[in-house]
Design a protein around this motif. Structure first.
Motif, PDB file in Angstrom:
ATOM      1  N   TYR A  42       0.816  -1.211   0.000  1.00 25.13           N
ATOM      2  CA  TYR A  42       0.000   0.000   0.000  1.00 25.13           C
ATOM      3  C   TYR A  42       0.851   1.262   0.000  1.00 25.13           C
ATOM      4  O   TYR A  42       0.342   2.359   0.155  1.00 25.13           O
ATOM      5  CB  TYR A  42      -0.929  -0.010   1.218  1.00 25.13           C
ATOM      6  N   ASP A  43       2.157   1.073  -0.146  1.00 23.39           N
ATOM      7  CA  ASP A  43       3.083   2.196  -0.196  1.00 23.39           C
ATOM      8  C   ASP A  43       4.208   1.864  -1.175  1.00 23.39           C
ATOM      9  O   ASP A  43       5.337   1.598  -0.778  1.00 23.39           O
ATOM     10  CB  ASP A  43       3.654   2.472   1.206  1.00 23.39           C
ATOM     11  N   PRO A  44       3.896   1.858  -2.478  1.00 22.43           N
ATOM     12  CA  PRO A  44       4.881   1.455  -3.492  1.00 22.43           C
ATOM     13  C   PRO A  44       6.150   2.287  -3.481  1.00 22.43           C
ATOM     14  O   PRO A  44       7.195   1.834  -3.946  1.00 22.43           O
ATOM     15  CB  PRO A  44       4.111   1.644  -4.820  1.00 22.43           C
ATOM     16  N   ASP A  45       6.080   3.484  -2.922  1.00 21.02           N
ATOM     17  CA  ASP A  45       7.243   4.361  -2.910  1.00 21.02           C
ATOM     18  C   ASP A  45       8.154   4.121  -1.718  1.00 21.02           C
ATOM     19  O   ASP A  45       9.143   4.834  -1.532  1.00 21.02           O
ATOM     20  CB  ASP A  45       6.793   5.833  -2.898  1.00 21.02           C
ATOM     21  N   ASN A  46       7.797   3.148  -0.887  1.00 24.82           N
ATOM     22  CA  ASN A  46       8.602   2.857   0.296  1.00 24.82           C
ATOM     23  C   ASN A  46       9.847   2.083  -0.111  1.00 24.82           C
ATOM     24  O   ASN A  46      10.063   0.940   0.276  1.00 24.82           O
ATOM     25  CB  ASN A  46       7.773   2.046   1.301  1.00 24.82           C
ATOM     26  N   SER A  47      10.686   2.708  -0.904  1.00 29.30           N
ATOM     27  CA  SER A  47      11.853   2.037  -1.487  1.00 29.30           C
ATOM     28  C   SER A  47      12.891   1.675  -0.438  1.00 29.30           C
ATOM     29  O   SER A  47      13.611   0.688  -0.563  1.00 29.30           O
ATOM     30  CB  SER A  47      12.490   2.934  -2.557  1.00 29.30           C
ATOM     31  N   GLU A  48      12.966   2.454   0.645  1.00 31.78           N
ATOM     32  CA  GLU A  48      13.956   2.175   1.689  1.00 31.78           C
ATOM     33  C   GLU A  48      13.671   0.831   2.351  1.00 31.78           C
ATOM     34  O   GLU A  48      14.575   0.016   2.550  1.00 31.78           O
ATOM     35  CB  GLU A  48      13.925   3.276   2.747  1.00 31.78           C
ATOM     36  N   VAL A  49      12.391   0.574   2.655  1.00 28.18           N
ATOM     37  CA  VAL A  49      12.004  -0.712   3.236  1.00 28.18           C
ATOM     38  C   VAL A  49      12.270  -1.838   2.251  1.00 28.18           C
ATOM     39  O   VAL A  49      12.801  -2.894   2.601  1.00 28.18           O
ATOM     40  CB  VAL A  49      10.515  -0.700   3.635  1.00 28.18           C
ATOM     41  N   ALA A  50      11.917  -1.624   0.995  1.00 29.40           N
ATOM     42  CA  ALA A  50      12.107  -2.651  -0.032  1.00 29.40           C
ATOM     43  C   ALA A  50      13.577  -3.011  -0.176  1.00 29.40           C
ATOM     44  O   ALA A  50      13.940  -4.184  -0.296  1.00 29.40           O
ATOM     45  CB  ALA A  50      11.554  -2.161  -1.361  1.00 29.40           C
ATOM     46  N   GLU A  51      14.446  -2.003  -0.155  1.00 28.83           N
ATOM     47  CA  GLU A  51      15.879  -2.273  -0.299  1.00 28.83           C
ATOM     48  C   GLU A  51      16.422  -3.024   0.905  1.00 28.83           C
ATOM     49  O   GLU A  51      17.220  -3.952   0.778  1.00 28.83           O
ATOM     50  CB  GLU A  51      16.625  -0.952  -0.476  1.00 28.83           C
ATOM     51  N   ASP A  52      15.983  -2.640   2.115  1.00 29.21           N
ATOM     52  CA  ASP A  52      16.460  -3.333   3.310  1.00 29.21           C
ATOM     53  C   ASP A  52      16.069  -4.800   3.283  1.00 29.21           C
ATOM     54  O   ASP A  52      16.857  -5.678   3.625  1.00 29.21           O
ATOM     55  CB  ASP A  52      15.866  -2.676   4.570  1.00 29.21           C
ATOM     56  N   MET A  53      14.837  -5.086   2.876  1.00 26.55           N
ATOM     57  CA  MET A  53      14.365  -6.467   2.867  1.00 26.55           C
ATOM     58  C   MET A  53      14.988  -7.271   1.739  1.00 26.55           C
ATOM     59  O   MET A  53      15.154  -8.479   1.843  1.00 26.55           O
ATOM     60  CB  MET A  53      12.843  -6.490   2.764  1.00 26.55           C
ATOM     61  N   ALA A  54      15.346  -6.608   0.665  1.00 27.86           N
ATOM     62  CA  ALA A  54      15.935  -7.310  -0.469  1.00 27.86           C
ATOM     63  C   ALA A  54      17.330  -7.834  -0.154  1.00 27.86           C
ATOM     64  O   ALA A  54      17.848  -8.709  -0.828  1.00 27.86           O
ATOM     65  CB  ALA A  54      15.986  -6.393  -1.679  1.00 27.86           C
ATOM     66  N   LEU A  55      17.969  -7.298   0.914  1.00 25.66           N
ATOM     67  CA  LEU A  55      19.311  -7.717   1.264  1.00 25.66           C
ATOM     68  C   LEU A  55      19.354  -9.138   1.822  1.00 25.66           C
ATOM     69  O   LEU A  55      20.386  -9.780   1.813  1.00 25.66           O
ATOM     70  CB  LEU A  55      19.898  -6.757   2.312  1.00 25.66           C
ATOM     71  N   PHE A  56      18.219  -9.622   2.315  1.00 30.17           N
ATOM     72  CA  PHE A  56      18.194 -10.910   2.981  1.00 30.17           C
ATOM     73  C   PHE A  56      17.525 -11.956   2.097  1.00 30.17           C
ATOM     74  O   PHE A  56      16.302 -12.016   2.007  1.00 30.17           O
ATOM     75  CB  PHE A  56      17.451 -10.787   4.314  1.00 30.17           C
ATOM     76  N   GLU A  57      18.331 -12.752   1.449  1.00 27.88           N
ATOM     77  CA  GLU A  57      17.806 -13.846   0.640  1.00 27.88           C
ATOM     78  C   GLU A  57      17.922 -15.121   1.468  1.00 27.88           C
ATOM     79  O   GLU A  57      19.007 -15.548   1.825  1.00 27.88           O
ATOM     80  CB  GLU A  57      18.586 -13.962  -0.674  1.00 27.88           C
ATOM     81  N   ARG A  58      16.801 -15.716   1.781  1.00 30.29           N
ATOM     82  CA  ARG A  58      16.787 -16.825   2.727  1.00 30.29           C
ATOM     83  C   ARG A  58      16.397 -18.141   2.063  1.00 30.29           C
ATOM     84  O   ARG A  58      15.504 -18.173   1.226  1.00 30.29           O
ATOM     85  CB  ARG A  58      15.817 -16.512   3.868  1.00 30.29           C
ATOM     86  N   PRO A  59      17.043 -19.247   2.465  1.00 33.96           N
ATOM     87  CA  PRO A  59      16.674 -20.563   1.936  1.00 33.96           C
ATOM     88  C   PRO A  59      15.231 -20.905   2.295  1.00 33.96           C
ATOM     89  O   PRO A  59      14.657 -20.357   3.230  1.00 33.96           O
ATOM     90  CB  PRO A  59      17.665 -21.508   2.637  1.00 33.96           C
ATOM     91  N   VAL A  60      14.686 -21.867   1.560  1.00 34.04           N
ATOM     92  CA  VAL A  60      13.289 -22.241   1.745  1.00 34.04           C
ATOM     93  C   VAL A  60      12.998 -22.647   3.185  1.00 34.04           C
ATOM     94  O   VAL A  60      12.046 -22.159   3.806  1.00 34.04           O
ATOM     95  CB  VAL A  60      12.915 -23.388   0.781  1.00 34.04           C
ATOM     96  N   LEU A  61      13.798 -23.535   3.771  1.00 33.47           N
ATOM     97  CA  LEU A  61      13.512 -24.037   5.103  1.00 33.47           C
ATOM     98  C   LEU A  61      13.621 -22.948   6.160  1.00 33.47           C
ATOM     99  O   LEU A  61      12.847 -22.918   7.123  1.00 33.47           O
ATOM    100  CB  LEU A  61      14.425 -25.209   5.451  1.00 33.47           C
ATOM    101  N   GLU A  62      14.560 -22.037   6.001  1.00 33.50           N
ATOM    102  CA  GLU A  62      14.679 -20.935   6.949  1.00 33.50           C
ATOM    103  C   GLU A  62      13.451 -20.034   6.869  1.00 33.50           C
ATOM    104  O   GLU A  62      12.940 -19.547   7.880  1.00 33.50           O
ATOM    105  CB  GLU A  62      15.942 -20.122   6.673  1.00 33.50           C
TER     106      GLU A  62
END
Length: 307
Positions: free
Chosen positions: A146-166
């Motif tokens: 609901y906030d497509p411009d929230n790029s700062e949050v998107a970038e922070d979350m994109a840093l963490f690529e997690r395996p399926v089980l995790e």
């Protein structure tokens, strides 16, 4: 250990409750025993409905079904069940997602393995199905929904690529998945007030409440959830309100909640708003647990929200 696909029908004659137990005959005992301690994927067969692959869970143990010769129960590890954010179709581009169901030319097999209620699932097939049902970036999707411009949050979350089980065991990820499914099931409407409120940006104000809390072995099944406004969620968690044994009537701790508050906050007919899909209705056992363990027993901390 090995991973499995378990077929489940909502109107099954067996005593299945996907987040609690899976009922199966002796013919599948060896395969299910091999899966103890490992993950399974639930699948709805074609004749039962359109869902395809719809959830994951982990088998904790297998026991004989009491008083029923030749049947067994796979007990689901508490807290492991998680519905897919998007149900995964049986075929993609005409090809099955399971190797065992695929002909050498990529076309679907017929009969045989396709009809087995319990199927072994290679690691690669499991990972593919889970990635489709529970995307790695689900938290980012929700944060920017609901906030497509929230790029700062998107970038922070994109840093963490997690395996399926995790991903399947991380509480923050599971909370997002649970919230999305519960709010969607109730049409973003509070089950107890009946109101469908959104803020100026279109974000739903309704929250997702666990009926039986996770810390008390409650699951992340939609049937263990209620969509509630913030105030009613607070009241529900503190035992000021609950649901009666008819699984519909709202109970109120009248000695703690003023009558005018009840009149303002709850639906006039005193009944909870049910999801359109009966498969998402709150499970009676979860509502009973809340009545017996939370309602009227939890002391409210801090000032009440209506003062």
């Amino acid at each position: 250990m090995t991973k499995l696909v378990l077929l489940h029908k909502a109107d099954s004659i067996y005593d299945d409750e996907p987040d609690v137990v899976y009922d199966f005959p002796r013919a599948y005992l060896k395969a299910v025993q091999e899966a103890v301690g490992d993950w399974i994927v639930y699948y709805e067969p074609v004749k039962a409905g359109p869902r395809g692959y719809f959830a994951v869970a982990k088998i904790e143990r297998v026991i004989p079904k009491p008083s029923v010769e030749g049947r067994y129960l796979a007990m689901i590890e508490p807290g492991s069940f998680l519905p897919f954010d998007q149900e995964v179709p049986r075929l993609i581009d005409g090809r099955p997602l399971e190797q065992a169901l695929t002909e050498p030319d990529g076309s679907p097999k017929k009969g045989g393995a396709v009809q087995l209620a319990v199927r072994r699932l290679p690691e690669g097939d499991f990972a593919r199905i889970v990635r489709l049902g529970l995307p790695e970036d689900l938290e980012r999707q929700e944060a920017t929904r609901y906030d497509p411009d929230n790029s700062e949050v998107a970038e922070d979350m994109a840093l963490f690529e997690r395996p399926v089980l995790e991903r399947l065991t991380r509480r923050p990820y599971r909370d997002v998945a649970f919230r999305r499914k519960v709010r969607e099931a109730y049409g973003y409407r509070c089950a107890m007030s009946g109101l469908q409120l959104r803020n100026g940006g279109g974000r739903p104000e309704v929250q997702a409440a666990h009926i039986r809390p996770v810390e008390h072995n409650g699951s992340d099944s939609v049937r263990n959830g209620l969509a509630l406004s913030g105030t009613l969620h607070w009241m529900f968690d503190r035992g000021l309100i609950s649901v009666a044994d008819d699984n519909a009537t709202i109970l109120v701790s009248r000695n703690k909640v003023p009558g005018d508050v009840v009149d303002r906050l709850l639906r006039p007919n005193g009944k909870i708003w049910m999801p359109e899909d009966k498969k998402s209705w709150p499970h009676p056992a979860n509502l009973a647990w809340h009545r017996e363990n939370i309602f009227g027993q939890v002391v409210a901390e801090g000032p009440v929200p209506w003062e």
